[in-house]
Structure formats: C-alpha cells, structure tokens
Design a protein around this motif. Structure first.
Motif, PDB file in Angstrom:
ATOM      1  N   VAL A  59       0.845  -1.204   0.000  1.00 16.09           N
ATOM      2  CA  VAL A  59       0.000   0.000   0.000  1.00 16.09           C
ATOM      3  C   VAL A  59       0.877   1.249   0.000  1.00 16.09           C
ATOM      4  O   VAL A  59       0.621   2.208  -0.738  1.00 16.09           O
ATOM      5  N   TRP A 106       2.426   1.474  -3.634  1.00 18.50           N
ATOM      6  CA  TRP A 106       1.589   1.591  -4.825  1.00 18.50           C
ATOM      7  C   TRP A 106       0.330   2.420  -4.617  1.00 18.50           C
ATOM      8  O   TRP A 106      -0.247   2.923  -5.584  1.00 18.50           O
ATOM      9  N   ILE A 107      -0.149   2.543  -3.389  1.00 19.54           N
ATOM     10  CA  ILE A 107      -1.355   3.349  -3.147  1.00 19.54           C
ATOM     11  C   ILE A 107      -1.058   4.339  -2.015  1.00 19.54           C
ATOM     12  O   ILE A 107      -1.695   4.288  -0.942  1.00 19.54           O
ATOM     13  N   PRO A 108      -0.090   5.227  -2.173  1.00 16.13           N
ATOM     14  CA  PRO A 108       0.300   6.120  -1.070  1.00 16.13           C
ATOM     15  C   PRO A 108      -0.820   7.025  -0.583  1.00 16.13           C
ATOM     16  O   PRO A 108      -0.815   7.457   0.577  1.00 16.13           O
ATOM     17  N   ASN A 109      -1.784   7.315  -1.441  1.00 13.45           N
ATOM     18  CA  ASN A 109      -2.888   8.184  -1.022  1.00 13.45           C
ATOM     19  C   ASN A 109      -3.752   7.540   0.053  1.00 13.45           C
ATOM     20  O   ASN A 109      -4.467   8.223   0.790  1.00 13.45           O
ATOM     21  N   LEU A 110      -3.694   6.210   0.156  1.00 13.40           N
ATOM     22  CA  LEU A 110      -4.489   5.496   1.143  1.00 13.40           C
ATOM     23  C   LEU A 110      -3.843   5.486   2.527  1.00 13.40           C
ATOM     24  O   LEU A 110      -4.506   5.224   3.529  1.00 13.40           O
ATOM     25  N   TYR A 170      -5.246   7.384   5.564  1.00  8.93           N
ATOM     26  CA  TYR A 170      -6.438   6.814   6.182  1.00  8.93           C
ATOM     27  C   TYR A 170      -6.102   5.604   7.046  1.00  8.93           C
ATOM     28  O   TYR A 170      -6.855   5.254   7.965  1.00  8.93           O
ATOM     29  N   ALA A 189       2.984   0.804   6.299  1.00  7.84           N
ATOM     30  CA  ALA A 189       2.617   1.504   5.069  1.00  7.84           C
ATOM     31  C   ALA A 189       3.060   2.961   5.138  1.00  7.84           C
ATOM     32  O   ALA A 189       3.587   3.517   4.163  1.00  7.84           O
ATOM     33  N   LYS A 230       5.929   4.698   2.723  1.00  8.79           N
ATOM     34  CA  LYS A 230       5.611   5.920   1.975  1.00  8.79           C
ATOM     35  C   LYS A 230       6.584   7.043   2.326  1.00  8.79           C
ATOM     36  O   LYS A 230       7.017   7.790   1.446  1.00  8.79           O
TER      37      LYS A 230
END
Length: 411
Positions: free
Chosen positions: A24, A27-31, A34, A199, A203
């Motif tokens: 995460v 590949w999905i740092p915007n998450l 949260y 995560a 990041k």
C-alpha cells in the motif's frame, strides 16, 4: 502444514500484514493517511497496557518465590549465572555491531534530538532514571525504570508479609493472568496495526527501507548461530569438563528442534527437563533453574534487544557507540530478559520498555517491532535451550555431582 500454521500462524499473519502495508505504501500512497490512525491506535493501546502489565508480572513473580535454604542457594547461583551470561551476550553483540556495522541502506531520520544526549551529571541522570518524586509520575512510561524497581519492591514486601498478604498475593496473580489475556487480545490486532504503520514508513522513507532490514537480519542470524554453537559449547565445557560439549549437544537436539517447530520457549521446557536428566543435572537444580530460566533467562532476547536499540539509533541518526548509551542498553537488555518472560508476545513488552527509556519517537517503533518478529525463530532456540546449559553451570557452581559424571572427568 497444519502444525506450521498452528505454531507460526501469528508470525505469518503479522508478516502478511506488514507485506500488505508495504505494498500500500509503495503503490497506493494516497491510502496511507487513512490507514495510519489504525497504527496509532494499536501503539497507544500497547503503551496504555504496559504499566499494569509490568506491575503484575514482576510483583506477582517476586511475591511467589519460596525461601527455603537450599532453594535460596540454588536461586542465588542461578541469578549469578543468568546475569553474567546475559552480560556476555550483550557485550559480544555490541562488539559484533562495532566490527560489522549495519548502518547502510536508509538515510537517517533528521530533526529528532536524542533525549539521552544531555549535559546533566551522572548523579542526576541516575536519580531521574531510578526514581520519581511523585507517585503519579511513576505511572508514566517515561519513568519506566523507576516503575520496575517499585514493582520489585512491592513483590518483596508482599513476600515478607507472609500469610497476612495472602489475599494481596492472590490479587497480584489474578491481575497477572488478566493482563496476559489483555496482551493476547491486543496482539490479535498487530497485523493490522503494524501493517498500517509500516505503510506509513514505506511511503515516508521509501522502498530502500527493505535493504535496511536485510542487513540487521543477516547479522542476527549469522552472529546468533555462532553464539549458539560457540558460547553454549564453552558453557558446557566449563560446567562438565572436556566431555561437556559432546554431552550437551547430544541431548540438546530434541529441545532445539522443539523450539524451532513450536516457536515457544514454554513448549520446549519439558524437552529441556528431559535433556537435563539425561545429562545428569540433579533434579533439585533442574526443576528450579529450567522453569525459572524459561521466564527470566533469554540469550536470544538479549542479542535482539541490543540489535534493536542499534537499529533504532541508526534510523534516527544517533550515535549508539557512546558509553552512556551502551551502558543503558546493557541495563535495558538485562531488564528485558526478566520482564519479557512468561508473557505471550512478551518481546513486545521489552520493546516498549526500550522505547520508553530512550524516549524514541514513533518513527523507530515499527522498526524494532518488525525486527523482533523476524528474529523470533532463532531467538526462541537461544532462549529455550540456554536453560539447560545454565542448569549445568549451576550444578558445577553448587558443587553437586552430575548423575552421569565419570569419576575421571577432566575439569
């Protein structure tokens, strides 16, 4: 496969959580923003539980020590063996880190001041570490060492009070059991909590974080294996003479395999007792040293404690090889081997102790917890099988005879 899942299921789940959190973060740092609160909640719950957990674990153990004369002698010799060998493990690990530094792979986290690097006198620092001026300050994790000493004193006082304190001792034992269950409950959330925090780390620091973990792990497993073979052979030689290493290793195969397959020091204790009997350790010694050693004597935890402090300091750009830091690290390591025993996932409690004493910021917390998980298989072998060789040393120091000892044994 079923046995592997049963014995290593919690570790596999934690590694799965960390792996998913890493993906995460990559590949999905915007998450990540949260998910991070989940990690914060998990860590806060651990910190909240550490004070009562330490109090009940230490005070109940001390309050229940028996005081017969022979038992007192065995416990005294056992304490010497435990302390000296744990100090040797700690010093050897520091020497290995000095000779083979693992400080490459990730840039230090800047802007965080080392709270240990102050200009106060040694006297003031000792007073602040060991005591507080108000009882409410004792309940803060910033006063952890003072709290540990207080818990020991409560346990000693309860023991000295005798039958008048029976109800209080029962309360301590009940509290200890309740807090063990609390920690078990909290650790069920570890894959989610640490995964979320990892995560955030990936990041923030980047994928080079993985290279940073590879080097400490390589050092731990290589040094731990050498320590296991060399130091345990030396201890067996000192205890039993020239035949000691052969006798010890012949009977240590089953305990070692048991520790590796179960990943549990407690599960290895019956195998250790059987091995001690075959070696010839008197039952009066084996039945005291091995059960107490299961709780209080942990070579693998001592080595990993030093390594985790070193890694945390490296991440933060602090100097580990300062005499004040090293002495404190050794002191923490001795405490970790005592307070972490007999508690499920007790290594995490030792990590919380280390984090609190040094005042480490949150950036370093996942690092020391992940390392603690990754070193667990070899740490369990070192922790568990060290009890048998410790019982051999206590036998030698007590001048008792090994049941299978040849009269012409070379010393």
């Amino acid at each position: 496969m079923g046995k592997i899942l049963a014995n290593y299921g919690s570790i596999l789940l934690l590694l799965l959580g960390v792996s998913l959190g890493s993906m995460v973060g990559l590949w999905i740092p915007n998450l990540v923003d949260y998910l991070k609160p989940l990690g914060d909640i998990f860590l806060n719950l651990l910190f909240v539980s550490i004070i009562p957990l330490l109090f009940f674990a230490i005070s109940s153990s001390v309050a229940n020590i028996q005081g017969e004369q022979k038992l007192g002698k065995i416990i005294g010799l056992m304490s010497i063996v435990f302390l000296v060998t744990i100090l040797l493990a700690s010093i050897a690990t520091i020497a290995a880190l000095y000779l083979f530094p693992v400080n490459a792979g990730v840039a230090p986290t800047g802007g965080v001041e080392n709270p240990m690097a102050d200009n106060s006198s040694w006297g003031d620092r000792i007073v602040s570490f060991l005591t507080v001026s108000e009882f409410n300050n004792l309940l803060s994790r910033q006063s952890m060492l003072a709290f540990v000493i207080f818990a020991f004193l409560v346990g000693i006082s309860a023991r000295r009070a005798g039958t008048a304190a029976a109800a209080f001792v029962n309360f301590l034992q009940a509290g200890n059991e309740v807090l063990k269950q609390l920690l078990l409950l909290l650790m069920k959330a570890a894959p989610i909590g640490l995964g979320a925090y990892f995560a955030f780390q990936v990041k923030t620091i980047g994928p080079q974080l993985f290279g940073f973990y590879a080097k400490p792990m390589a050092l731990y497993y290589s040094f731990g294996t050498v320590f296991f073979l060399l130091f345990f052979s030396l201890y067996a030689f000192l205890a039993y003479g020239r035949k000691g290493p052969a006798v010890f290793w012949k009977n240590n195969i089953i305990p070692s395999l048991t520790a590796l397959s179960t990943c549990s020091s407690l599960a290895t204790m019956p195998a250790n007792l059987t091995a001690a009997k075959k070696i010839g350790v008197p039952a009066a010694i084996a039945n005291v040293v091995i059960p107490l050693g299961n709780t209080l004597y942990k070579n693998g935890s001592a080595i990993s404690s030093i390594l985790k402090i070193y890694v945390a300091f490296t991440m933060l750009g602090w100097n580990f090889f300062d005499w004040g830091t090293i002495i404190t690290a050794i002191g923490i390591t001795v405490l970790v081997t005592i307070v972490a025993g007999g508690i499920p996932n007790g290594g995490y409690m030792g990590e919380m102790l280390m984090i609190s004493v040094y005042g480490l910021p949150t950036e370093a917390i996942p690092a020391v917890m992940i390392i603690g998980t990754l070193v667990d298989p070899l740490a369990t072998i070192l922790n568990a099988t060290g009890d048998t060789v410790a019982a051999m040393l206590v036998t030698r120091l007590s001048k008792e005879s090994f049941a299978s000892l040849d009269d012409e044994k070379d010393c």
